[in-house]
Design an enzyme around this catalytic site. Sequence first.
Site, PDB file in Angstrom:
ATOM      1  N   LYS A   1      -3.888   9.937   1.237  1.00 36.98           N
ATOM      2  CA  LYS A   1      -3.047   9.498   2.370  1.00 36.98           C
ATOM      3  C   LYS A   1      -2.478  10.703   3.103  1.00 36.98           C
ATOM      4  O   LYS A   1      -1.786  11.529   2.503  1.00 36.98           O
ATOM      5  CB  LYS A   1      -1.910   8.606   1.848  1.00 36.98           C
ATOM      6  CG  LYS A   1      -0.850   8.247   2.907  1.00 36.98           C
ATOM      7  CD  LYS A   1       0.232   7.325   2.342  1.00 36.98           C
ATOM      8  CE  LYS A   1       1.360   7.110   3.348  1.00 36.98           C
ATOM      9  NZ  LYS A   1       2.458   6.254   2.809  1.00 36.98           N
TER      10      LYS A   1
ATOM     11  N   ASP B   1       6.215   9.892   8.464  1.00 29.61           N
ATOM     12  CA  ASP B   1       6.354   8.443   8.394  1.00 29.61           C
ATOM     13  C   ASP B   1       7.764   8.051   8.811  1.00 29.61           C
ATOM     14  O   ASP B   1       8.689   8.029   7.999  1.00 29.61           O
ATOM     15  CB  ASP B   1       6.056   7.961   6.965  1.00 29.61           C
ATOM     16  CG  ASP B   1       6.171   6.442   6.842  1.00 29.61           C
ATOM     17  OD1 ASP B   1       6.243   5.771   7.892  1.00 29.61           O
ATOM     18  OD2 ASP B   1       6.176   5.945   5.687  1.00 29.61           O
TER      19      ASP B   1
ATOM     20  N   LYS C   1      12.615   3.431   9.584  1.00 28.82           N
ATOM     21  CA  LYS C   1      13.331   3.729   8.349  1.00 28.82           C
ATOM     22  C   LYS C   1      14.784   4.078   8.665  1.00 28.82           C
ATOM     23  O   LYS C   1      15.082   4.557   9.764  1.00 28.82           O
ATOM     24  CB  LYS C   1      12.678   4.935   7.662  1.00 28.82           C
ATOM     25  CG  LYS C   1      11.363   4.634   6.981  1.00 28.82           C
ATOM     26  CD  LYS C   1      10.826   5.870   6.265  1.00 28.82           C
ATOM     27  CE  LYS C   1       9.516   5.589   5.576  1.00 28.82           C
ATOM     28  NZ  LYS C   1       9.623   4.629   4.457  1.00 28.82           N
TER      29      LYS C   1
ATOM     30  N   ASP D   1       4.790  12.779   3.422  1.00 23.49           N
ATOM     31  CA  ASP D   1       3.963  11.583   3.271  1.00 23.49           C
ATOM     32  C   ASP D   1       2.461  11.877   3.415  1.00 23.49           C
ATOM     33  O   ASP D   1       1.634  10.977   3.348  1.00 23.49           O
ATOM     34  CB  ASP D   1       4.413  10.510   4.280  1.00 23.49           C
ATOM     35  CG  ASP D   1       4.218   9.097   3.775  1.00 23.49           C
ATOM     36  OD1 ASP D   1       4.084   8.912   2.555  1.00 23.49           O
ATOM     37  OD2 ASP D   1       4.197   8.174   4.619  1.00 23.49           O
TER      38      ASP D   1
ATOM     39  N   ASP E   1       6.117  -0.135   8.421  1.00 25.05           N
ATOM     40  CA  ASP E   1       6.390   0.935   7.466  1.00 25.05           C
ATOM     41  C   ASP E   1       5.440   0.866   6.256  1.00 25.05           C
ATOM     42  O   ASP E   1       5.402   1.782   5.443  1.00 25.05           O
ATOM     43  CB  ASP E   1       7.848   0.852   7.017  1.00 25.05           C
ATOM     44  CG  ASP E   1       8.340   2.130   6.368  1.00 25.05           C
ATOM     45  OD1 ASP E   1       7.636   3.160   6.462  1.00 25.05           O
ATOM     46  OD2 ASP E   1       9.429   2.097   5.760  1.00 25.05           O
TER      47      ASP E   1
ATOM     48  N   GLU F   1       2.382   1.484   6.216  1.00 29.40           N
ATOM     49  CA  GLU F   1       1.297   2.037   7.023  1.00 29.40           C
ATOM     50  C   GLU F   1       0.257   2.775   6.179  1.00 29.40           C
ATOM     51  O   GLU F   1      -0.895   2.891   6.591  1.00 29.40           O
ATOM     52  CB  GLU F   1       1.860   2.994   8.093  1.00 29.40           C
ATOM     53  CG  GLU F   1       2.148   4.444   7.630  1.00 29.40           C
ATOM     54  CD  GLU F   1       3.150   4.549   6.500  1.00 29.40           C
ATOM     55  OE1 GLU F   1       3.991   3.645   6.361  1.00 29.40           O
ATOM     56  OE2 GLU F   1       3.097   5.541   5.741  1.00 29.40           O
TER      57      GLU F   1
ATOM     58  N   ARG G   1      -1.295   2.065   3.413  1.00 30.30           N
ATOM     59  CA  ARG G   1      -2.436   1.205   3.036  1.00 30.30           C
ATOM     60  C   ARG G   1      -3.322   0.903   4.243  1.00 30.30           C
ATOM     61  O   ARG G   1      -4.517   0.664   4.088  1.00 30.30           O
ATOM     62  CB  ARG G   1      -1.892  -0.071   2.367  1.00 30.30           C
ATOM     63  CG  ARG G   1      -1.043  -0.911   3.272  1.00 30.30           C
ATOM     64  CD  ARG G   1      -0.168  -1.905   2.516  1.00 30.30           C
ATOM     65  NE  ARG G   1       1.013  -1.273   1.916  1.00 30.30           N
ATOM     66  CZ  ARG G   1       1.901  -1.919   1.172  1.00 30.30           C
ATOM     67  NH1 ARG G   1       1.758  -3.195   0.896  1.00 30.30           N
ATOM     68  NH2 ARG G   1       2.946  -1.289   0.663  1.00 30.30           N
TER      69      ARG G   1
END
Length: 497
Positions: free
Chosen positions: A269, A274, A281, A292, A351, A353, A355
């Site tokens: 990933k 993020d 967030k 991230d 959020d 995201e 996956r």
Amino acid sequence: MTLKFSIAADAPEAAAVPSIVVGVYEDRSLTPSALRIDERSGGALTRLLESSDANGKAGSVAALFHLPNIVSPRVVLAGLGEQKKLDAAAYYRAVTESARALKSMPIDSALSFLTDVDVPGKDTAWKLRTAALAADAQAYRYTATFKPKEKPKTPSLESLAFVAAANDPKTLRALTEAAAIAKGVRFARELGNLPPNICNPAYVADQAKKIADEHPGVTLEVLDRDAMQKLGMGSLLGVSQGSANAPRLVVLRWNGGKDKEKPYALVGKGITFDSGGISLKPGAGMEEMKFDMCGGAGVLGTFVAAVELKLPLNIVCIVPAVENMPDGNAYRPSDILTSMSGLTIEVLNTDAEGRLILCDALTYAQKFDPQVIIDAATLTGACVVALGKHASGLMTKDDALADELLKAGNETMDRAWRLPLWDDYQQQLESGFADVANIGGKYAGAITAACFLSRFVNGARWAHLDIAGTAWDEGRKGLATGRPVPMLTQYLIDRSA
Ligand code: BES
Ligand code: MN
Ligand code: ZN
């Protein structure tokens, strides 16, 4: 630059180095090298332990200077704790803390005798490699975004030697592996630590280019937005559409194996920041979301280590690099995305995201007909709640693959713990408007995230590592750890044996 590692055969009292390191136990008993120093110096260590100025507790360190009849001007005493409790974790702690002490001294090299500590079930090669990696982790400093400093007047640790038999191929191999893994770990840490205004998707692709340029035999392909559009990666592109930084899909290949051998696919990933997107967030702690992309950095670091070792395997390393931002053009909760696999996805939270970029990367990975797919991702806060900062979450239906990864993690002290990936959890992802929803409700968030990914692997041999808790140390000065580079590199080393 990583530390330089070597093997030496000096006697403790005769080593002409700026510092030596020897181990002492909590009951004041001494390792063989410490005993020798004690005898030659007229009982200096015994007196220190009797006065309680050193106690041998696990992780404690004491330094002695200019002992009589000892050539090295510094002797670092590494506390090993109780001898009967000494295990791999205690050893790791002792080598870490003694390396921290060396790093604080104005010296450029040292010689460690901690290879003479008896760790049940572990050989010299393991001790050497573990100590080398722990020392390199301590020696790493992040400097990239500070005002350049003038060259320091005092030296700092550059090389570390270990006492071992120099003609044993196993110990030599351990040094080579330590150097390669250290290089991969440093690569992952540096990329992880860089801020997102520098380390954006294009920068990740540039770093991959550097890897390809520096290693003959490595090939690189970088897919831009148009190329991904043509492939139908609507899920990945959905996440990216609110960001001014265009996405990239990085694909590195190493064909060290036989021509027809199926590759190992590593997918990481690479969310370079993020924000949560429209499902923004909270402000507190949002800065940590620069980390991230640590899954991506981790598989790139593993790739570096594997290629440095010229492992006789075929490896493909895939990193979707994307920024998740809110914007007038951003994707929104209730949007339906069509993934490359054809499955449609209802976005219930922007959020979730990770996956959404990984599913398209996993579909793409299958083009290479891999024998195994392993992904690494800072995927869920739920995994941190479940396992804390010590263990990565491992999810797979394949028991043999799980055991191989857990073993590699134990071997390198980069440990994971398995969570179930039972079909019972799949129903949490049902949607009234698409084939699958991108969130699974409040229970078992780490597992439902893995369940989401499982829908895109079509029964391939696949494991998912959630490194949300292990990829960086928390706090204002917390740095990327470089995990899971040691585990994944060890896994590949084991496969090539
Ligand atoms: N990158 C985060 C996961 C994360 C959170 C890692 C905190 C490390 C520390 C991920 O993209 C995310 O936001 N996950 C959500 C999923 C939720 C919306 C289902 C989470 O864990 O809260
Ligand atoms: Mn998120
Ligand atoms: Zn994320």
